[in-house]
Scaffold this active site. Structure first.
Site, PDB file in Angstrom:
ATOM      1  N   LYS A   1       0.959  12.683 -41.144  1.00 61.68           N
ATOM      2  CA  LYS A   1       0.458  13.998 -41.535  1.00 61.68           C
ATOM      3  C   LYS A   1      -1.012  14.186 -41.130  1.00 61.68           C
ATOM      4  CE  LYS A   1       4.126  14.971 -44.417  1.00 61.68           C
ATOM      5  NZ  LYS A   1       4.999  13.822 -44.162  1.00 61.68           N
TER       6      LYS A   1
HETATM    7  C1  LIG Z   1       6.362  13.727 -43.980  1.00 59.75           C
HETATM    8  C2  LIG Z   1       6.906  12.409 -43.571  1.00 59.75           C
HETATM    9  C3  LIG Z   1       8.124  12.296 -42.869  1.00 59.75           C
HETATM   10  C4  LIG Z   1       9.011  13.491 -42.569  1.00 59.75           C
HETATM   11  O1  LIG Z   1       8.463  14.339 -41.591  1.00 59.75           O
HETATM   12  P1  LIG Z   1       9.004  15.838 -41.416  1.00 59.75           P
HETATM   13  O2  LIG Z   1       8.080  16.471 -40.448  1.00 59.75           O
HETATM   14  O3  LIG Z   1       8.932  16.464 -42.776  1.00 59.75           O
HETATM   15  O4  LIG Z   1      10.403  15.753 -40.915  1.00 59.75           O
HETATM   16  C5  LIG Z   1       8.527  11.045 -42.450  1.00 59.75           C
HETATM   17  N1  LIG Z   1       7.794   9.939 -42.740  1.00 59.75           N
HETATM   18  C6  LIG Z   1       6.640  10.007 -43.415  1.00 59.75           C
HETATM   19  C7  LIG Z   1       5.907   8.757 -43.726  1.00 59.75           C
HETATM   20  C8  LIG Z   1       6.138  11.236 -43.855  1.00 59.75           C
HETATM   21  O5  LIG Z   1       4.976  11.299 -44.534  1.00 59.75           O
END
Ligand SMILES: *Cc1c(COP(=O)(O)O)cnc(C)c1O
Length: 482
Positions: free
Chosen positions: A124
């Site tokens: 993120k």
């Molecule tokens: C948010 C997240 C995901 C999922 O990603 P999306 O874009 O919501 O599909 C997978 N792994 C981790 C560690 C995350 O923080």
């Protein structure tokens, strides 16, 4: 000639954005950044997909990551952002690896794309670090209050990205006692006056309902100028496209195709991979890797998108049934028909089953395939990887890697699994599965000693709104928000 002229015009003015449901006004990049969701309940998509030629993609080879990111995102961003290259350089300077998104080879033809070297150790950060800077620039001193609910990673990444930013106040709600200790500490140990952590006596769903209720309160929304940084924000998707280019270029694109496997929750990350393909990157396969909440894998296998209750797992950031960003792909699969998109989405909300026309589903299968792994399989994969190659993967990344291995032989191209979180973020699970306790990186080593700041509030809208008001008021008084 005409193509060149168009490209030039895009660079000058940027593409415009339309809602997938077709009933909200078109917006420029700054508008979609601040709006998040469109007024008609749809999601903003660019009016067309910019396309790079093979020669242009080849020209991106060898660029430092920040420069690559600016070049890939430039067609989506308009004049409201004066110097995208400088913002990217600043956003990614704080990453702990010089390559920002390094590739690690795990086996023959199998690679991990490490997206967790940012400040909060999850992918993120790649979008949020840029978003914080974009918000600051687009607002130009005007004030804004970001509110959000988090079950862990998003809140930490948003707080880290927005701390100390001019004019912006951020309040994040998390369910008291229901996020991991690392995740909680990453949010509550940030010592910035414009950050508020609100622990709610309730569940994650209660937190989300409180945020929705605050947005639904028009008076409060105007008074505090509420905005959101959740994963339906188009700018977050745009900021995730460049690392698909970076990984593919490193393995020989555009002269060789690659495939990706992506641990998936809200479908934002893998949608960025689809966008990269649409922009001309040779992507042979996108594996949508799920945990026991396998609605997308079931859909891809048998056109069965039927809701089931969300079940908690070892990979909590993928514990999702309705993947909000899927609507953007659906819109494309339906040849950009907004009325049809809206009808299917509303029926899905009402009936719990999405009826996607057979032809659209088949088109998706041409590029995407599904994969699902339960908790036992996830632990087995973490242990197996560690014993075979000494590589420690967090539970989310392990699911992506297992999906990559399962589909590796299919198209005869290198398989790249997105590693979305640092193993230390989920240390208890990783230790149980591998026998090794992953250490926090040095820059976070004192996380357990830092003082925490948060307030505990009842699951009550008036109480939470009062707290957010007080936080915003305090910041105005202290001159943090002008
Ligand atoms: C948010 C997240 C995901 C999922 O990603 P999306 O874009 O919501 O599909 C997978 N792994 C981790 C560690 C995350 O923080």
């Amino acid at each position: 000639m005409w193509g060149r002229l168009c490209q030039g015009l895009i660079r000058e003015f940027g593409v415009r954005y339309f809602s997938t449901r077709g009933r909200a006004p078109a917006q420029d990049f700054a508008g979609v950044l601040l709006a998040g969701l469109a007024e008609d309940g749809g999601l903003y998509v660019p009016e067309f997909w910019p396309r790079f030629s093979t020669a242009e993609i080849r020209g991106l080879r060898g660029l430092p990551y920040a420069e690559l990111a600016a070049a890939v995102m430039a067609p989506f961003v308009d004049g409201a952002v004066a110097d995208l290259a400088a913002l990217c350089a600043d956003a990614y300077a704080g990453f702990a690896h010089p390559a920002v998104v390094p590739l690690q080879q795990l086996e023959t033809g199998l690679f991990a794309l490490e997206l967790f070297h940012g400040p909060t150790l999850a992918f993120k950060d790649l979008a949020m670090q840029l978003l914080g800077r974009l918000f600051e620039q687009v607002l130009a001193g005007e004030r804004l209050t970001i509110v959000g609910a988090t079950s862990g990673d998003t809140g930490a990444a948003a707080i880290e990205a927005l701390k100390g930013r001019r004019g912006i106040m951020i309040a994040i709600l998390h369910p008291e006692g229901r996020v991991s200790e690392v995740q909680r500490r990453q949010m509550t140990t940030v010592a910035a006056a414009n950050v508020g952590n609100i622990a709610i006596r309730g569940s994650f769903d209660d937190c989300q309902d409180l945020v929705k209720a605050m947005f639904a309160d028009a008076k409060l929304r105007r008074e505090l100028r509420l905005s959101a940084v959740n994963s339906i924000n188009w700018a977050r998707i745009a900021a995730q496209i460049p690392y698909y280019f970076a990984a593919a270029l490193a393995l020989g694109a555009p002269d060789r195709a690659v495939a990706f496997s992506v641990p998936t929750g809200n479908f934002g990350n893998v949608l960025a991979g689809w966008a990269a393909a649409r922009m001309g990157l040779p992507v042979a396969r996108l594996v949508v890797a799920c945990n026991r909440n396998d609605i997308l894998a079931r859909y891809l296998a048998a056109n069965d998108m039927s809701l089931r209750p969300v079940e908690p797992s070892l990979s909590p950031s993928m514990d999702i049934q309705v993947s909000s960003n899927f609507e953007r792909l659906l819109f494309e699969l339906l040849d950009r028909n907004p009325a049809e998109t809206e009808r299917i989405m509303l029926d899905f909300r009402a009936g719990g089953r999405m009826e996607v026309p057979e032809g659209a589903w088949r088109r998706m299968q041409g590029l995407f395939c599904g994969f699902a792994l339960d908790d036992a399989g996830t632990e087995a994969e973490i242990g197996r990887l560690y014993r075979a190659s000494g590589y420690l993967a967090d539970p989310h990344s392990a699911i992506g890697i297992a999906g990559a291995r399962a589909r590796r032989a299919e198209r005869g191209v290198p398989m790249i699994a997105a590693a979305t979180a640092h193993p230390a973020k989920f240390a208890p699970t990783v230790e149980r599965a591998s026998g090794v306790c992953p250490a926090l990186p040095a820059r976070l080593a004192d996380l357990y000693q830092r003082p925490e700041r948060s307030v505990v509030v009842a699951n009550d809208l008036a109480a939470v709104a009062a707290e957010v008001r007080a936080l915003a008021g305090r910041n105005v008084a202290e001159g943090t928000i002008v």
